[in-house]
Write a protein that holds these residues in place. Structure first.
Motif, PDB file in Angstrom:
ATOM      1  N   GLN A 152       0.872  -1.197   0.000  1.00 18.41           N
ATOM      2  CA  GLN A 152       0.000   0.000   0.000  1.00 18.41           C
ATOM      3  C   GLN A 152       0.899   1.233   0.000  1.00 18.41           C
ATOM      4  N   ARG A 180      -4.843  -9.334  -2.166  1.00 16.92           N
ATOM      5  CA  ARG A 180      -5.093  -7.883  -2.124  1.00 16.92           C
ATOM      6  C   ARG A 180      -6.579  -7.557  -2.220  1.00 16.92           C
ATOM      7  N   ARG A 225     -10.705 -12.712   4.879  1.00 16.32           N
ATOM      8  CA  ARG A 225      -9.277 -12.810   4.572  1.00 16.32           C
ATOM      9  C   ARG A 225      -8.876 -14.260   4.373  1.00 16.32           C
ATOM     10  N   THR A 269      -6.671 -17.494   5.218  1.00 11.66           N
ATOM     11  CA  THR A 269      -6.281 -17.934   6.560  1.00 11.66           C
ATOM     12  C   THR A 269      -5.096 -18.883   6.477  1.00 11.66           C
ATOM     13  N   THR A 317      -0.239 -11.638   3.945  1.00  8.21           N
ATOM     14  CA  THR A 317      -1.256 -10.811   4.607  1.00  8.21           C
ATOM     15  C   THR A 317      -2.459 -11.656   5.063  1.00  8.21           C
ATOM     16  N   ARG A 360      -4.604 -14.230   7.623  1.00 11.02           N
ATOM     17  CA  ARG A 360      -4.783 -14.287   9.074  1.00 11.02           C
ATOM     18  C   ARG A 360      -3.994 -15.490   9.614  1.00 11.02           C
ATOM     19  N   VAL A 376       0.567 -10.488   8.281  1.00 10.49           N
ATOM     20  CA  VAL A 376       0.450  -9.129   8.842  1.00 10.49           C
ATOM     21  C   VAL A 376      -0.767  -8.458   8.192  1.00 10.49           C
ATOM     22  N   GLU A 377      -1.230  -7.353   8.803  1.00 13.04           N
ATOM     23  CA  GLU A 377      -2.437  -6.663   8.297  1.00 13.04           C
ATOM     24  C   GLU A 377      -2.212  -6.087   6.903  1.00 13.04           C
ATOM     25  N   ARG A 378      -1.054  -5.405   6.741  1.00 14.09           N
ATOM     26  CA  ARG A 378      -0.821  -4.741   5.456  1.00 14.09           C
ATOM     27  C   ARG A 378       0.660  -4.599   5.189  1.00 14.09           C
TER      28      ARG A 378
END
Ligand code: EPZ
Length: 418
Positions: free
Chosen positions: A36, A104, A151, A153, A176, A178, A219-221
């Motif tokens: 991002q 994404r 998301r 997994t 990215t 979970r 990770v989240e992003r």
């Protein structure tokens, strides 16, 4: 249709700078879709495959700029999830975009990459792994329609073969996701390590890159980063082959010698002297090469399948009989018929090729059959008696930047003719 014309029989000598690795740059460009923020990727080779990856990123909505060997990709505003058939077909490795797009956007629509000049290239391991991460994949009419609820997994994934592309797709999907993903029997190629280094520079958490087990904590992003692509080990092997077959001496610069550790002893067995210091490699060849006993292609750190044809060309003029065993791809001897047009004595039986060295090769009109097979024909032409005309050059343009100019710079007589 353009052709490469080579007047053979000149001993090559001089310095060659090795470019960035195509097979690193491609998955790293796909990975830039996950970031991002802006990514600056240095040492990207100027190749048609790299250009095709840039076009896919633009189609997905990214800003892509190129300045010499640096590519700047900004995916911050991008949200595309489809890749049209035409772009998918431009290069087989476009399948590596699947993991990145799904991670994404939560969906992806692209066409099946199909077979290629190396024989059928199934993607069953890619698809099975992505399904394990929670991606629903519908295969219909040559298209792949993929969706994920929420998301992806993380989970443990065992590969039955350490596929390079499947390992890359899992990494791209899992960084990215979970939770934690563990890849068991992961590919260990340097290009995998380079991709992981890029992803970690973007904020990913990956352990074990370059080993058989890779652990990814999602990770989240990801954010943008600056990264330099590693040197191309197969381009290195190609120019080592050129020195060997012409009885020449080449100093290769910007080399990572640890990435060609399985290749150096084979050239030494053939009678070449190889010296390495820092990022330079000097190879000097004798007047006549010796045969090598058996070259068996294997996943890294074994002898690379991409260097099989490149070693076979010099063995065509070596003293004695060499044996090649191709264990990675079903159909990777298409260059053999073309080498035989130049006077090589080769017998192929399934995955085994027996090369009986001859005193000399002679120039002939030949066609590139695939990227590395085409490069092998160039090597043979450099040593052949007379003129060789090589066509179907688009194969070479996928993987070699400015090859003809490079060879001319070290004493070859080679030129492109429209
Ligand atoms: C990468 O291809 C390279 N391409 C190839 O380089 C290289 O030859 C190959 O790895 C092996 O080192 C890129 O990196 C862009 P694989 P990839 O998945 O990822 C079978 C060059 O000349 N397989 O490790 O496609 C497959 O059919 C190119 O630069 C499955 O059966 O290689 C093959 O027999 C050519 N199912 C073997 O595994 C799958 O799902 C190795 O393939 C995936 C692969």
């Amino acid at each position: 249709m353009s052709k490469l014309v080579i007047e053979g029989g000149r001993r090559l000598s001089g310095v060659i700078h090795i470019h960035g690795a195509k097979n690193s740059a491609l998955p790293i460009l796909a990975a830039a879709y996950l970031a991002q923020g802006p990514c600056e990727i240095e040492n990207c080779p100027l190749l048609s495959d790299v250009q095709a990856a840039g076009k896919i990123l633009q189609h997905l909505g990214c800003t892509v700029e190129r300045e010499e060997h640096t590519m700047r990709v900004d995916a911050s505003e991008a949200s595309g999830f489809t890749v049209p058939d035409g772009l998918m077909r431009e290069m087989r490795s476009s399948i590596v975009f699947l993991g990145a797009i799904a991670a994404r956007t939560g969906k992806a629509e692209l066409s099946f990459p199909g077979g290629c000049e190396l024989g059928p290239r199934p993607i069953d391991q890619h698809l099975s792994a992505l399904r394990q991460l929670g991606l629903q994949i519908c295969e219909e009419g040559g298209r792949l329609e993929c969706r994920v609820k929420g998301r992806l997994t993380g989970c443990p994934i065992s590969l039955s073969f350490p596929s390079v592309g499947a390992t890359e797709n899992i990494l791209l999907a899992a960084v990215t996701a979970r939770g934690t993903t563990t890849i068991i029997n992961a590919a260990r190629e340097p290009e995998i390590v380079d991709l992981c280094d890029f992803l970690c520079a973007c904020g990913a958490h990956i352990r074990g890159a370059g080993e058989g087990t890779i652990v990814i904590d999602g990770v989240e992003r990801l954010h943008g980063c600056r990264h330099r692509v590693i040197p191309d080990r197969i381009e290195t092997a190609t120019y080592m082959g050129a020195a060997a077959i012409t009885g020449g001496s080449l100093l290769l610069k910007q080399v990572k010698s640890e990435h060609v550790q399985a290749i150096i002893p084979v050239f030494e067995e053939a009678g070449c002297q190889v010296a390495v210091w820092g990022d330079e490699l000097l190879i000097s060849a004798p007047g006549r090469l010796r045969r090598v006993h058996t070259v068996r292609t294997l996943p890294y750190p074994g002898f690379p399948t991409d260097a099989q044809a490149l070693m076979m060309a010099p063995m065509c003029v070596a003293d004695g009989t060499s044996v090649f065993i191709e264990t990675i791809f079903e159909s990777r001897y298409k260059h053999v018929c073309e080498l035989m047009r130049m006077g090589a004595q080769i017998k192929v039986e399934g995955r085994v090729a027996v090369v009986e060295g001859v005193a000399e090769l002679f120039g002939a009109p030949v066609e590139c059959t695939d990227l590395r097979g085409g490069a092998a024909l160039v090597l043979a032409a450099l040593a052949a008696n007379g003129t060789t005309e090589i066509t179907q050059l688009h194969h070479l343009e996928r993987g070699y930047e400015a090859m003809a100019q490079t060879f001319c710079g070290v004493g070859a007589a080679a030129y492109l003719q429209e």
